[in-house]
Scaffold this motif. Structure first.
Motif, PDB file in Angstrom:
ATOM      1  N   ILE A   1      38.016  28.865  29.324  1.00  0.00           N
ATOM      2  CA  ILE A   1      37.994  30.106  30.101  1.00  0.00           C
ATOM      3  C   ILE A   1      38.892  31.116  29.394  1.00  0.00           C
ATOM      4  O   ILE A   1      40.063  30.835  29.103  1.00  0.00           O
ATOM      5  CB  ILE A   1      38.511  29.874  31.530  1.00  0.00           C
TER       6      ILE A   1
ATOM      7  N   MET B   1      40.762  35.040  35.142  1.00  0.00           N
ATOM      8  CA  MET B   1      40.492  33.661  34.727  1.00  0.00           C
ATOM      9  C   MET B   1      40.355  32.743  35.935  1.00  0.00           C
ATOM     10  O   MET B   1      39.510  31.836  35.958  1.00  0.00           O
ATOM     11  CB  MET B   1      41.593  33.174  33.787  1.00  0.00           C
TER      12      MET B   1
ATOM     13  N   GLN C   1      36.959  33.203  37.419  1.00  0.00           N
ATOM     14  CA  GLN C   1      35.945  32.499  36.635  1.00  0.00           C
ATOM     15  C   GLN C   1      35.905  31.006  36.988  1.00  0.00           C
ATOM     16  O   GLN C   1      34.829  30.410  37.066  1.00  0.00           O
ATOM     17  CB  GLN C   1      36.219  32.674  35.141  1.00  0.00           C
ATOM     18  N   ILE C   2      37.079  30.424  37.191  1.00  0.00           N
ATOM     19  CA  ILE C   2      37.124  29.009  37.586  1.00  0.00           C
ATOM     20  C   ILE C   2      36.464  28.823  38.942  1.00  0.00           C
ATOM     21  O   ILE C   2      35.641  27.920  39.140  1.00  0.00           O
ATOM     22  CB  ILE C   2      38.575  28.506  37.607  1.00  0.00           C
TER      23      ILE C   2
END
Length: 312
Positions: A261, A277, A280-281
């Motif tokens: 990521i 980030m 995104q996870i």
């Protein structure tokens, strides 16, 4: 304080001696179940685990929390669908227990039972490449720490200790197959920073609510999310790598190592990168849960109470 596994009462609501007796009884039941699951053929053990999990789910005081979490994930689902997924979620708990009980057998037969898959754009774990590995309580998640042993990478793994100390010891003995340090969530972050300072990789499970985290969208609603993985990856200039496992046919498994990521905007501030980030996870976890909602293990309230009230 947490509740007992098979009672709606909280542990602080009973006297000390009664609490110990209830803990001992819970651990005895768990050890008996593990003993049975370990002597069965693997495929039969997984099937038995599913039946056992669904049966115990009917007694669990946490069934309402599972149902409420799923109602937010599937706001337009009817009552029957939610009930089916809720029952399947508890069956998944039983399968996960069977997988943990037989983790040593799976490791010994890893050549035909467990596939370690480095996905396109991902990197092979290495002692020379420091990473923060993250996973979720999804599918056979307890196989994901095996990447440390498989690739010969020192990989301390943080875990949430069970309130019942007898259960905690029993489960940790089974996790010894990881052949890496198990780090209690309490005070574990300091140890992780020391590990990263020494150039080691670390592993965390980050899909549960963290009240000290930050509000990150999860299925369209703000959810208190652990942003430590992104912060640690940026601070120590290492990769942030999701690892998710899946069940295949015939009692086989695949552990998928995803591409790292990275921030969407390299010029953003560090705080903005952390939030990006972490989003995104969460988005990656969402995609997996939508595909297989019955394989998501979330026995505690995931969103703020106000969000749950909106979907009551």
């Amino acid at each position: 304080m947490a509740r007992f596994y098979f009672s709606g009462r909280r542990s602080h609501e009973v006297t000390a001696w009664r609490r110990r007796m209830m803990w001992w009884a819970e651990a005895a039941v768990l050890r008996s179940m593990i003993g049975v699951l370990r002597v069965l053929p693997l495929k039969m053990a997984f099937s038995a685990g599913a039946v056992l999990g669904e049966a115990l789910g009917r007694l669990s005081p946490r069934v309402d929390k599972v149902r409420r979490n799923l109602r937010i994930v599937f706001p337009n689902a009817g009552r029957d669908k939610l009930e089916r997924i809720t029952r399947a979620s508890f069956a998944n708990v039983g399968v996960a227990l069977a997988e943990l009980a037989n983790l040593d057998r799976l490791w010994r037969n890893r050549g035909r039972r467990v596939e370690f898959n480095v996905m396109p754009g991902a990197k092979v774990p290495s002692r020379d490449r420091q990473s923060v590995f993250v996973t979720a309580h999804f599918g056979p998640w307890q196989l994901t720490p095996l990447i440390g042993r498989y690739y010969d990478v020192p990989l301390p793994v943080i875990y949430a200790p069970e309130q019942n100390p007898y259960v905690d010891r029993t489960l940790n003995r089974l996790r010894g197959v990881f052949a890496n340090r198990l780090v209690s969530r309490d005070g574990g972050m300091r140890m992780f920073m020391r590990s990263l300072s020494r150039g080691e990789s670390i592993g965390l499970t980050v899909d549960t609510r963290l009240d000290s985290g930050e509000a990150i969208p999860f299925f369209g609603h703000p959810a208190m999310t652990n942003t430590a993985p992104a912060r640690l990856a940026l601070r120590f200039d290492c990769d942030l790598v999701p690892v998710l496992a899946e069940r295949l046919s015939d009692g086989r498994f695949r552990v998928n190592i995803h591409p790292p990521i990275t921030p969407s905007d390299a010029d953003a501030s560090r705080d903005e990168k952390v939030l990006d980030m972490s989003r995104q996870i969460n988005a990656l976890f969402e995609a997996q849960i939508v595909r297989h909602p019955d394989q998501w293990l979330c026995l505690k309230r995931r969103w703020p109470k106000a969000v749950h009230e909106q979907h009551a």
